[in-house]
Design a protein around this motif. Structure first.
Motif, short mmCIF file in Angstrom:
data_model
loop_
_atom_site.label_atom_id
_atom_site.label_comp_id
_atom_site.label_asym_id
_atom_site.label_seq_id
_atom_site.Cartn_x
_atom_site.Cartn_y
_atom_site.Cartn_z
N PHE A 360 0.87 -1.31 0.10
CA PHE A 360 -0.03 0.13 -0.05
C PHE A 360 0.90 1.22 0.09
CE2 PHE A 360 -2.42 -3.65 1.92
CZ PHE A 360 -3.70 -3.25 1.42
N VAL A 361 0.36 2.19 -0.82
CA VAL A 361 1.37 3.55 -0.90
C VAL A 361 0.64 4.55 -0.60
CG1 VAL A 361 2.58 4.84 -2.77
CG2 VAL A 361 2.63 2.21 -2.81
N PRO A 362 0.84 5.43 0.24
CA PRO A 362 0.12 6.84 0.65
C PRO A 362 0.24 7.82 -0.41
CG PRO A 362 2.28 6.82 1.67
CD PRO A 362 2.22 5.67 0.97
N ARG A 363 -0.91 8.65 -0.93
CA ARG A 363 -0.78 9.62 -2.14
C ARG A 363 -1.42 10.74 -1.55
NH1 ARG A 363 -1.23 6.78 -6.87
NH2 ARG A 363 0.31 5.39 -7.22
N PRO A 364 -0.52 11.88 -1.41
CA PRO A 364 -1.13 13.09 -1.05
C PRO A 364 -2.34 13.41 -1.98
CG PRO A 364 1.27 13.39 -1.12
CD PRO A 364 0.88 11.91 -1.81
N VAL A 365 -3.44 13.93 -1.56
CA VAL A 365 -4.61 14.13 -2.35
C VAL A 365 -5.21 15.67 -2.12
CG1 VAL A 365 -5.18 11.86 -2.86
CG2 VAL A 365 -6.41 13.23 -1.02
N ARG A 366 -5.91 16.24 -3.20
CA ARG A 366 -6.82 17.35 -2.74
C ARG A 366 -8.33 16.98 -3.05
NH1 ARG A 366 -4.22 22.08 -6.43
NH2 ARG A 366 -4.17 20.47 -7.90
N PHE A 367 -9.08 17.63 -2.28
CA PHE A 367 -10.39 17.08 -2.27
C PHE A 367 -11.32 17.96 -1.88
CE2 PHE A 367 -9.14 16.88 2.10
CZ PHE A 367 -10.43 17.26 2.95
N VAL A 368 -12.57 17.75 -1.99
CA VAL A 368 -13.80 18.81 -1.94
C VAL A 368 -14.92 18.18 -1.20
CG1 VAL A 368 -13.10 20.70 -3.45
CG2 VAL A 368 -14.69 18.74 -4.16
N PRO A 369 -15.38 18.56 -0.24
CA PRO A 369 -16.49 17.85 0.38
C PRO A 369 -17.84 17.55 -0.52
CG PRO A 369 -16.57 20.04 1.42
CD PRO A 369 -15.45 19.99 0.39
N LEU A 370 -18.37 16.45 -0.38
CA LEU A 370 -19.54 16.07 -1.49
C LEU A 370 -20.93 15.83 -0.60
CD1 LEU A 370 -20.70 15.09 -4.26
CD2 LEU A 370 -19.62 12.71 -3.63
N ASP A 371 -20.60 15.17 0.42
CA ASP A 371 -21.97 15.35 1.41
C ASP A 371 -21.36 15.02 2.79
OD1 ASP A 371 -21.58 12.48 1.45
OD2 ASP A 371 -22.93 12.29 -0.24
N GLY A 372 -22.38 14.65 3.68
CA GLY A 372 -21.73 14.45 5.10
C GLY A 372 -20.83 13.27 5.28
N ALA A 373 -20.90 12.18 4.38
CA ALA A 373 -20.33 11.01 4.24
C ALA A 373 -19.16 10.81 3.19
CB ALA A 373 -21.04 9.83 4.40
N ARG A 374 -19.12 11.43 2.32
CA ARG A 374 -18.15 11.28 1.26
C ARG A 374 -17.60 12.76 0.69
NH1 ARG A 374 -21.48 9.20 -3.63
NH2 ARG A 374 -22.66 10.96 -3.18
N VAL A 375 -16.56 12.67 0.13
CA VAL A 375 -15.78 13.70 -0.46
C VAL A 375 -15.21 13.23 -1.81
CG1 VAL A 375 -14.93 14.45 1.88
CG2 VAL A 375 -13.38 12.70 0.41
N THR A 376 -14.77 14.23 -2.58
CA THR A 376 -14.50 14.25 -3.92
C THR A 376 -12.92 14.55 -3.98
OG1 THR A 376 -16.80 14.81 -4.95
CG2 THR A 376 -15.03 14.78 -6.16
N LEU A 377 -12.25 13.46 -4.53
CA LEU A 377 -10.70 13.58 -4.79
C LEU A 377 -10.59 14.06 -6.14
CD1 LEU A 377 -9.56 9.92 -3.48
CD2 LEU A 377 -9.82 12.25 -2.15
N THR A 378 -9.93 15.45 -6.18
CA THR A 378 -10.01 16.19 -7.39
C THR A 378 -8.50 15.67 -7.81
OG1 THR A 378 -9.18 18.36 -6.37
CG2 THR A 378 -11.55 17.71 -6.74
N ASP A 379 -7.57 15.47 -6.90
CA ASP A 379 -6.19 15.29 -7.62
C ASP A 379 -5.50 14.40 -6.62
OD1 ASP A 379 -3.90 15.76 -8.96
OD2 ASP A 379 -3.09 17.61 -7.92
N GLY A 380 -4.59 13.52 -7.17
CA GLY A 380 -3.59 12.83 -6.40
C GLY A 380 -3.87 11.37 -6.93
#
Length: 399
Positions: A360-380
């Motif tokens: 398993f490899v860690p990946r720095p990401v950028r995200f924006v909230p989608l709803d109370g339980a999910r987020v949207t990964l926009t980069d990484g």
């Protein structure tokens, strides 16, 4: 006879003939080529990978225990993966609604909730069934408490004196009425009716004054619901306009959020609230205010009941929540559960990507909230990669 030649020192420092230097250089060239070949054989062979790909072999693993490798990745055997309950999903970028995160709090619904306040200053007296407790269900019109008005000794003395004056006037009026009635044949009818009206007026005034001395204000429930706030104690002295009870309907609570963008209300498509990490409640937009509050525009949402059970969510008045308003604008990214995000030692937001059966490899990401339980990964994260969505916190603790 021996002949000596004169010494000429400058002739000894003359360069060698050109042919001799060329022969020395020709002899040194094969030796340099041999040395270059030997050094090339000793150096490791490296190839340049394409951009975005890492063709370098993974670092060696020592043993079969979970361990953090020198490059930051984690080796986790299959038994350990099952023990930690790891779950992954395939990242599939798509157009997702762009969400705006707003601070909010739970407020009272003015149509289904109510407050019980004292209209006069006085002392609280409990009803026959006792004062209602927190969380107790009450009916509309149910007697919650009574307030005995507070009056000074001077006020009570004045009322008692006025009552005595009314009683004396009533006796005089009754005697006059009786005398007129005895002379009914010689007295005009209007005089008798006037005396009767005076007697009745004095009786009513005396009854009203006597009732004021024993007056108790009754506090009744304005709506049916659950007691959310109870500030009444038997014998407590309260002032006018003091709030003693708050009654709410758990199925009719509202959430108020503040935004600094007045145009956001026209772009809201759906909304949800997150009272705790990992929890999400569906909201229905009610309306926006036209007056600033704390230099922001208030937005009100109604809490919908759960779609599966139909029961009302457990919320408390004044509770702070996070409101995620999904707008009609879209953003491209991969939706994943919010539990997939963890922090690395550099305090960056990362997700764990499964690159091998046990790596398993860690990946720095950028995200924006989608709803109370999910987020949207926009980069990484690239499309098709497997992202750890359950057990990422435990995986991040492997050392």
């Amino acid at each position: 006879m021996t002949r000596f030649l004169p010494h000429r020192p400058h002739l000894s420092r003359l360069p060698a003939p050109l042919s001799r230097r060329r022969r020395a250089r020709g002899a040194a060239a094969p030796l340099a080529a041999l040395l270059a070949l030997a050094l090339a054989a000793l150096l490791p062979v490296t190839t340049q990978a394409h951009e975005g790909h890492d063709d370098a072999p993974p670092p060696a693993v020592r043993g079969d225990a979970p361990q953090r490798l020198p490059d930051g990745s984690v080796f986790l055997p299959k038994p350990s993966q099952r023990q930690l309950g790891l779950r992954t999903v395939v990242a599939q970028p798509s157009a997702q609604p762009q969400s705006v995160e707003l601070p909010g709090r739970v407020v009272l619904d003015p149509s289904t909730g109510g407050r019980v306040q004292a209209m006069i200053a006085g002392r609280i007296e409990p009803p026959a069934g006792g004062l209602p407790a927190l969380g107790e269900k009450v009916r509309r019109g149910q007697l919650l408490a009574a307030i005995h008005p507070s009056a000074s000794a001077l006020e009570l003395g004045n009322q008692a004196a006025q009552a005595a004056d009314f009683r004396a006037q009533l006796k005089v009026a009754e005697k006059r009425l009786a005398r007129l009635q005895s002379l009914e044949a010689t007295v005009a009818r209007k005089d008798i009716e006037q005396a009767e009206a005076e007697v009745q007026s004095l009786k009513d005034r005396l009854a009203t004054l006597s009732g004021s001395l024993r007056y108790h204000e009754e506090l009744r429930a304005p709506v049916a619901g659950v007691v959310a706030t109870a500030n009444a104690i038997a014998g407590q002295v309260v002032d006018a306009r003091e709030t003693l009870f708050e009654i709410v309907d758990p199925a009719g609570l509202r959430i108020e959020a503040l935004t600094f963008d007045p145009r956001l209300a026209a772009r809201i498509a759906t909304a949800s609230a997150s009272p705790a990490p990992g929890e999400s409640l569906a909201l229905r937009f009610v309306g926006a205010g036209r007056a600033l509050r704390e230099q922001a525009v208030p937005l009100q949402f109604r809490v919908d009941a759960g779609p599966e059970t139909g029961t009302a969510p457990v919320l408390a008045l004044g509770q702070t929540v996070t409101v995620l308003a999904q707008t009609r604008d879209t953003v491209t990214g991969a939706p994943v559960p919010a539990a997939a995000l963890v922090k690395n030692p550099a305090n960056q937001d990362v997700v764990w990507v499964k690159t091998g059966a046990e790596r398993f490899v860690p990946r720095p990401v950028r995200f924006v909230p989608l709803d109370g339980a999910r987020v949207t990964l926009t980069d990484g994260v690239a499309a098709g990669e497997r992202v750890v969505v359950q057990g990422a916190t435990l995986l991040n603790q492997v050392r």
